[in-house]
Design an enzyme around this catalytic site. Structure first.
Site, PDB file in Angstrom:
ATOM      1  N   SER A   1      43.550  39.017  39.346  1.00  0.00           N
ATOM      2  CA  SER A   1      43.167  40.450  39.675  1.00  0.00           C
ATOM      3  C   SER A   1      42.093  40.265  40.848  1.00  0.00           C
ATOM      4  CB  SER A   1      42.397  41.163  38.713  1.00  0.00           C
ATOM      5  OG  SER A   1      43.380  41.220  37.485  1.00  0.00           O
ATOM      6  N   VAL A   2      41.411  39.119  41.265  1.00  0.00           N
ATOM      7  CA  VAL A   2      40.698  39.011  42.392  1.00  0.00           C
ATOM      8  C   VAL A   2      41.231  39.724  43.724  1.00  0.00           C
ATOM      9  CG1 VAL A   2      41.267  36.772  43.206  1.00  0.00           C
ATOM     10  CG2 VAL A   2      38.891  37.788  43.491  1.00  0.00           C
TER      11      VAL A   2
END
Length: 705
Positions: free
Chosen positions: A405-406
């Site tokens: 998700s970064v």
């Protein structure tokens, strides 16, 4: 006068005319001419000619001796003057604050300069003499070295072993034949001093005419230099001189990134000989072999010392005089802060020492200036199978990982760039479990099969704060031409090519999936998962579960987000300084100027929406990083990520910057193979990474403890 008198007078006159014409007098008694008369006449002519020739020769000899005698005398005694070059120490490598990271240690050395017509027998004699004065190791002496030495030392003996047919072989063939005549008994009969002489001879023999090689440049004693200097007359070409070797004052700090240098024995790499020889290198010159030493070879090599060498007609070196002192290479100043680098390395080491799961054996941290691309620290640590923790700084640029998700900030940016999201709109999408025909259920991290995750209406900023997978999937679906959702719907009509193209294109604007431009070799651009037949893979790409990225790509991505949309090339070179006794006071030869690779295709307002979404992760109560940074004295923006590897392990990532409004530092952290509930997450250690940069007491104290 009577007729008789007239007749007599006519007769007399006629006789005179005859005498005048023939030389004979009819009134004299006639004699026969000698038969050798003509021969004597020719002999006289020949004698005269010989006399003239001798006279010319005598005059010529006299001219040569008296007029040009000095000139010919000079020719007989003529010498040839040749320029010989000697290598100089390489330039230093220092950190951003002038701390020396790579230095040179001076060494006493014994060198040999080969004359133009020096024979093998001459070199053997010198080697035998030198072996009596210095000690060299015979531990690694090769059989070929011993054979070469034996042939040169016993040429007549070896030739006696050759047949007439072998003696008639060509020059190229006969030496191989001579070597084949050296027996095992010949080699075993050599004593240790002769073997040392063989080692010395092999180094001498490797030198080309008028080139210099080191016979011994390690552990040369004062006694050895003194005795060699004392016996210089019997050691033609041998000199006492100075050499150097690379040293690393900060020990293993960034050792892999600094690179390596060849030894004089290795010289220039064989596969690059043409390249280096064309640039004026000698075969035994030391050159950089990897990373910074290789990348900046031209700056670090320096200018060689030159000597004017006078050589006789016999090839003997008569005189050597230094004509140019030479100059060591330039000093390379890096953007790396070695103190910060050392603190982060210590922190990373402590992390791995505390790791209880053997799979949790790597950690990578990159810190940089988001306004310029200057790298402050490149940290990589890896635990080996036997538990040793080793440096893996290069893993920050050449190892890639599914990052999770970064990267969702880049997905939201893609939504704005393609018109799917708009400034001023609430951009609400429903987060809900997605059931597609033939594809496993898709859900955000809070989805469980027990409660089936009730639908939630989220704005784009909330989607980042809560790290919604479904919001990102719905952006991808819209890119693929599907703007609605129905349970168990078929994705056969999804244009996956459009999804791959649009997402990867806009991700690349932030540095994901492309080169960061860093001035180090072997940078990986990550792994592009391609275009599969599974529509679900195209959807997974939108929330970081398909392509892989390197830690430094994550850093460039968040830096571009932080600075307002300009992607700068990452770099570790800051300045190039001229050599100086004080390493920081050399004149600036070159100063790195930030290199713009591209600007993202968003308006300032659109990018600000994305930046505020990343800020909300840390600074709003619903944000997943809020509790982690609670009480941190500097305003931070950042996004975490968790990427599923298998049923047990996941990659933990974090990328962010500080301060939010005026970025000074961008950080990316990757911890592969973590296990939920066992390993500390990348987001959990982010405050310490930033706290060490800002010298916040509690983090400094924790590091010391």
């Amino acid at each position: 006068m009577g007729q008789h008198d007239q007749n007599k007078r006519k007769l007399h006159k006629k006789n005179e005319e005859k005498i005048e014409k023939s030389g004979y007098d009819d009134n004299q008694p006639k004699r026969r001419a000698p038969i050798w008369g003509p021969f004597l006449s020719r002999l006289n002519v020949m004698m005269i000619a010989i006399f003239v020739l001798f006279a010319v020769l005598i005059l010529r000899l006299g001219y040569l001796q008296l007029v040009q005698g000095d000139m010919f005398s000079d020719l007989v005694n003529a010498t040839e003057t040749t320029i010989v070059e000697e290598s100089v120490p390489r330039g230093l490598i220092i950190d951003a604050n002038g701390v020396v990271m790579v230095d040179n240690e001076p060494l006493q050395a014994i060198s040999y300069t080969r004359g133009q017509q020096v024979s093998g027998e001459d070199m053997v004699a010198t080697a035998n003499a030198l072996a009596g004065y210095i000690a060299v190791s015979i531990e690694d002496v090769s059989e070929r070295d011993l054979q070469d030495y034996f042939v040169a030392a016993n040429t007549d003996l070896i030739n006696d072993r050759l047949t007439e047919e072998e003696l008639a072989a060509s020059d190229d063939e006969i030496y191989s034949i001579q070597l084949s005549k050296v027996t095992d008994e010949d080699i075993s009969g050599l004593n240790n001093q002769q073997k040392e002489a063989a080692v010395i001879f092999s180094k001498m023999n490797a030198a080309s005419a008028l080139s210099t090689v080191f016979i011994k440049n390690e552990e040369v004693t004062t006694e050895e230099t003194a005795v060699v200097a004392e016996h210089a007359q019997e050691l033609p070409g041998v000199n006492v001189t100075m050499d150097w070797q690379r040293t690393y004052p900060l020990d293993s700090l960034l050792r892999s990134l600094l690179g390596g240098v060849t030894s004089t024995e290795e010289g220039i790499p064989s596969d690059l000989q043409s390249y280096y020889l064309a640039k004026g290198y000698a075969l035994n010159d030391r050159v950089g072999t990897s990373y910074l030493e290789l990348e900046y070879e031209d700056l670090l090599r320096g200018s060689k010392t030159t000597y004017e060498t006078e050589v006789s007609q016999d090839g003997d070196i008569l005189r050597t005089e230094q004509t140019y002192e030479g100059e060591m290479g330039n000093t390379i100043q890096l953007s790396i802060d070695s103190e910060y680098q050392a603190e982060l390395e210590q922190y990373a080491t402590q992390y791995l020492e505390a790791a209880t799961d053997e799979a949790n054996n790597q950690i990578y941290i990159v810190a940089s200036d988001p306004q310029t691309g200057e790298v402050y620290a490149l940290v990589g640590k890896r635990k080996t199978d036997d538990g040793e923790i080793i440096d893996d700084a290069l893993g920050t640029i050449n190892s890639s990982f599914i990052s999770g998700s970064v990267v969702k900030g880049a997905t939201i940016a893609t939504g704005y760039a393609t018109g799917l999201l708009e400034v001023g709109s609430d951009n609400v999408k429903t987060d809900e479990p997605l059931y597609f025909s033939g594809t496993p259920v898709k859900g955000s991290w809070w989805f469980t099969s027990n409660n089936d995750s009730a639908p939630r209406e989220l704005t784009d900023k909330q989607a980042l704060a809560l790290s919604s997978n479904i919001y990102m999937i719905k952006i991808a679906m819209a890119l693929g031409g599907i703007n609605y959702y129905e349970p168990n719907m078929d994705l056969a009509g999804l244009d996956t090519d459009a999804i791959y193209q649009q997402i990867r294109s806009h991700f690349a604007e932030f540095g994901l999936g492309v080169s960061t431009g860093i001035d180090l070799e072997n940078e990986s651009t990550g792994i592009n998962g391609g275009k599969t037949d599974q529509p679900g893979n195209a959807l997974d790409l939108a929330f970081g579960q398909f392509d892989t990225y390197t830690p430094i790509q994550l850093n460039q991505y968040i830096s571009t987000m932080a600075n307002g949309g300009t992607r700068y090339a990452m770099h570790v070179l800051d300045k190039v300084l001229a050599p100086a006794e004080d390493t920081t006071e050399g004149a600036v030869v070159y100063e790195y100027e930030p290199t713009v690779l591209n600007h993202v295709s968003l308006t300032d307002e659109e990018l600000q929406e994305v930046r505020e979404g990343i800020w909300s992760v840390v600074n709003t109560s619903e944000g997943l990083g809020y509790s982690i940074f609670s009480g941190f004295p500097i305003e931070v923006a950042g996004k975490s990520g968790t990427a599923t590897i298998d049923d047990v392990y996941e990659n933990s990532t974090w990328a962010g910057w500080a301060p939010y409004d005026d970025p000074e530092i961008a950080v990316s952290i990757v911890i592969p193979n973590t296990k939920a509930g066992v390993a500390t997450s990348a987001q959990a250690i982010a405050p310490a990474v930033l706290g060490l940069y800002y010298n916040i007491d509690e983090y400094q104290q924790a590091l010391e403890d």
